[in-house]
Design an enzyme around this catalytic site. Structure first.
Site, PDB file in Angstrom:
ATOM      1  N   ASP A 288       0.869  -1.164   0.000  1.00  0.00           N
ATOM      2  CA  ASP A 288       0.000   0.000   0.000  1.00  0.00           C
ATOM      3  C   ASP A 288       0.913   1.224   0.000  1.00  0.00           C
ATOM      4  O   ASP A 288       2.107   1.141   0.276  1.00  0.00           O
ATOM      5  CB  ASP A 288      -0.943  -0.003   1.212  1.00  0.00           C
ATOM      6  CG  ASP A 288      -2.133   0.931   0.975  1.00  0.00           C
ATOM      7  OD1 ASP A 288      -2.061   1.781   0.052  1.00  0.00           O
ATOM      8  OD2 ASP A 288      -3.135   0.840   1.712  1.00  0.00           O
TER       9      ASP A 288
HETATM   10  C1  BGC Z   1      -4.909   3.378  -0.058  1.00  0.00           C
HETATM   11  C2  BGC Z   1      -4.997   2.365  -1.162  1.00  0.00           C
HETATM   12  C3  BGC Z   1      -4.859   3.062  -2.492  1.00  0.00           C
HETATM   13  C4  BGC Z   1      -3.549   3.828  -2.526  1.00  0.00           C
HETATM   14  C5  BGC Z   1      -3.316   4.575  -3.816  1.00  0.00           C
HETATM   15  C6  BGC Z   1      -3.674   4.246  -0.182  1.00  0.00           C
HETATM   16  O1  BGC Z   1      -3.705   5.288   0.728  1.00  0.00           O
HETATM   17  O2  BGC Z   1      -4.918   2.732   1.187  1.00  0.00           O
HETATM   18  O3  BGC Z   1      -6.201   1.682  -1.084  1.00  0.00           O
HETATM   19  O4  BGC Z   1      -4.928   2.132  -3.528  1.00  0.00           O
HETATM   20  O5  BGC Z   1      -3.557   4.775  -1.463  1.00  0.00           O
HETATM   21  O6  BGC Z   1      -4.146   5.645  -3.940  1.00  0.00           O
END
Ligand code: BGC
Length: 738
Positions: A288
């Protein structure tokens, strides 16, 4: 012979085209030379994805390999990187190897539609929220959902989705509950798997997230989720296991939090022992955003790709390889998984071609899914469907009910049509408005609107109308949790005031999770519309006026109060929290606080069942405008027992019933009282009966034996219960399984 002027020009045109054609044929420069890789061994489509990946791997330099292990930044995430201009405006991208025909991986968030479309001057459809669509219990709808997102990603120039959220609802106050698929691992896993399967069929890399136990947003970057292994395997991980086995996603996104002491993106147990060794996952693991905490530990544990930058998997990784701290074999394994995924999903053979999104097709799909996702929770005295002949005026009440329906925020946010990308945490409503959609149903009656800001004024309006419809909202988002499950902004008082003025009050809920309803006894009807997506208001109007007979069932319990939840409050991070800036992590940092999921196996309805706590609305509950009866249960023992029964539409309208099968395991298994093991959507004409036969996967009847580190079917008596809700199971049959 004289030749007329038009004929003459035709002849010259013909001569000219012949000349151009022959010049083109003779000119060696007119036909672009085919890149050499077109004929490379790895372009042979009869080879397996693994073989093709290995052939490419042999050609790569160390720098090219490292390039595949990390992202190139994200707009707004730290200072822009040198390659930023090569991105497509999405959340991240990975460089390709153009000299070998390996494309860039262009990623976009896509929880309920493609994010960041306005940013790149494009349009995308907002589908109903994920938890909403889960209320349809419909694997075909899940497939349509995925296929739509996959095709819109491709049209917008992306070849990887970051959708596929399936964290089960342990904590309904989690601000991302709307991005997930509810509280039951079998329902959630089945639906997300079908979504991913069809999304990936559009030649995008599929993704399942956030692996795992990222069950609250508060302090998500520094919380340690403490949970017993048996509970972990039978609940949170089971949803992923099923999703991966059905959807075969290219990627798993490891989550921000730690699990039992180790961050999820450097957790050997979850990433290697379970994901690779037990589930045989062949794709790659990406972190993530900012979820990577180390180089050596993360690489050894099974992280393949750091996002969105290269704090640990760029130069630091190269240095570790050069110094022999990471072996070439370990590096190659990570690279192989990424290349393999690109071949397997068809990215190499089907390069991205931007095209125009099918706007009308998208709107129709979104509306159809919403129509099967609206859960009718209460319908006193058959107030619904509304009888047009008896209605002369309708009050439509609620914030923005004259504009649109609200959507969920954070990285899931789909940009509204025709406007600029919203700011982080901005509230977004999707038109058309409920007021308009209702007016379009009943031209004879005036529709009067009130925002509900002043409950007394709204009540006064409701008093003058035959029916009052209150559109009540609860906005939720990534990065925050709800303090409680009450409707915010004085809406409980608003509904109570309107209902006191007009007993024919209908509440339409636009929520991302469960809400409490202190006014429930006072209102005539309640419909849960979730975050309803593009054209959600049309779907709601169709249900209210009976053009659509509601069929959805709750994928999560609605408790009576927060006091009944396993944890009375959401545990908060300590005040010194450093979670705000995940852009540059301290290497090998530890989680700073923990949440102990000591309810263990008792997630959602299993908790309320075991603790004998009454609920507001149970898991699997939902009303219809017709009625159904169940009869004739038989269970045939076998490796996968077959459960057969008959469902009859005993009312006077056609409808679709979601039939649910639960099992109670032998006492010695020490499980909660029952678990969902199967379901089926049965469409029936008035008076019609159908026999349903479901073969039950033996894993769904098993427990995870922690000592033996494997699934085990316990010998003893199994009771199978069948009906239309987790608390309405008229049929039971007990068999022995040895
Ligand atoms: C989120 C993810 C997301 C990523 C990219 C993160 O903060 O937890 O779910 O895909 O950001 O935007």
């Amino acid at each position: 012979m004289t030749i007329s002027t038009p004929c003459r020009s035709l002849i010259s045109l013909a001569l000219l085209s012949a000349f151009v054609a022959s010049a083109v044929a003779q000119s060696p420069r007119r036909k672009p030379a085919e890149p050499e890789w077109t004929h490379a061994a790895w372009m042979n489509t009869t080879l397996s994805a693994d073989e093709r990946a290995d052939l490419v791997l042999k050609e790569l330099t160390l720098d090219e390999k490292i390039d595949l292990l990390h992202g190139q930044g994200m707009p707004g995430w730290g200072p822009p990187k040198a390659n930023a201009h090569l991105g497509n405006g999405g959340a991240g991208f990975v460089l390709g190897i153009p000299r070998l025909g390996i494309p860039f991986i262009q990623m976009s968030d896509a929880a309920y539609g493609v994010r960041s479309s306005a940013m790149n001057g494009r349009y995308s459809t907002a589908l109903p929220s994920n938890v909403g669509a889960a209320a349809s219990w419909d694997t075909q709808a899940a497939c349509d959902y995925g296929a739509l997102i996959g095709s819109e990603l491709r049209a917008q120039g992306y070849n990887m989705t970051l959708g596929g959220g399936v964290n089960i609802t342990r904590e309904p106050r989690n601000g991302r509950t709307f991005e997930y698929q509810g509280e039951d691992p079998i329902l959630a896993g089945t639906l997300v798997g079908n979504r991913i399967k069809c999304e990936q069929a559009q030649h995008v890399l599929g993704d399942i997230k956030h692996y795992a136990v990222n069950d609250q947003e508060s302090g998500r970057n520094e919380v340690d989720s403490i949970i017993g292994i048996r509970a972990l395997r039978e609940t949170d991980l089971l949803a992923f296991e099923i999703g991966i086995s059905i959807g075969d996603p290219a990627a798993v996104m490891c989550s921000y939090n730690a699990i039992n002491g180790d961050y999820a993106c450097e957790n050997k147990y979850s990433l290697t022992d379970v994901l690779r060794k037990d589930w045989h996952f062949k794709g790659f693991v990406l972190s993530d955003w900012g979820g990577t905490h180390s180089t050596l530990k993360a690489s050894a544990a099974g992280l393949d790709n750091e996002q969105p930058g290269e704090n640990f998997f760029g130069d630091a990784y190269k240095q570790a390889v050069t110094e022999g701290k990471i072996s070439k074999a370990e590096l190659d394994e990570h690279v192989h998984r990424i290349l393999r995924a690109e071949f397997a999903a068809g990215l190499v053979d089907n390069p991205i071609k931007k095209s125009v999104v099918d706007v009308m097709g998208g709107l129709e799909t979104a509306q159809r899914i919403e129509e099967s996702s609206i859960v009718l929770l209460k319908n006193a005295n058959h107030l619904l469907p509304l009888d047009k002949s008896n209605i002369h005026s309708i009050a439509v009440i609620g914030d923005h009910a004259n504009y649109g329906m609200i959507s969920g925020g954070g990285s899931a946010q789909v940009d509204p049509p025709g406007s600029a990308a919203p700011q982080w945490l901005e509230h977004v409503w999707f038109p058309p408005s409920p007021q308009w959609a209702i007016a379009d149903k009943i031209h004879e009656a005036p529709i009067k609107f009130d925002s509900g800001a002043d409950p007394a004024a709204a009540a006064a309006l409701a008093k003058t109308c035959d029916v009052a419809i209150v559109f009540a909202q609860q906005w939720t988002s990534e990065g925050m949790d709800l303090k409680d499950l009450s409707l915010p902004n004085n809406q409980d008082a608003l509904i109570a005031a309107v209902a006191a003025a007009n007993p024919k009050t209908i509440v339409v809920l636009e929520t991302g999770t469960a809400v409490t309803m202190p006014w429930l006894d006072q209102v005539g009807a309640v419909a849960e519309a979730w975050y309803a997506g593009s054209r959600g208001s049309l779907a709601v109007a169709n249900v209210l006026f009976g053009d659509v007979n509601p069929s959805a069932k709750l994928p999560m319990t609605f408790p009576r109060s927060e006091a009944d939840l396993p944890h009375p409050v959401v545990v908060q991070p300590p005040p010194h929290s450093e979670s705000a800036s995940p852009v540059m992590r301290k290497e090998n940092a530890k989680a700073s606080f923990s949440v102990t999921y000591d309810e263990g196996l008792k997630v959602g309805y299993k908790w309320y069942d075991a603790e004998k706590k009454p609920v507001l609305f149970p898991f699997g509950f939902g009303l219809s405008y017709t009625t159904y009866t169940y009869s004739g249960l038989s269970v045939t023992p076998g490796a996968s027992p077959t459960v057969s029964f008959t469902v009859t539409n005993s009312g006077s309208r056609p409808g679709t019933e979601i039939a649910e099968v639960y099992a109670a395991l032998p006492t010695s298994a020490q499980e909660p009282p029952k678990r969902l093991v199967g379901f089926s959507r049965v469409t029936l004409a008035a008076g019609e009966s159908k026999t349903v036969s479901l073969s039950i996967d033996p894993k769904y009847l098993s427990i995870f034996d922690e000592a033996g580190d494997k699934w085990k079917l316990v010998s003893g008596s199994y009771s199978f219960m069948v009906g239309g809700s987790s608390q309405d199971l008229p049929l039971t049959k007990t068999i022995a399984i040895n």
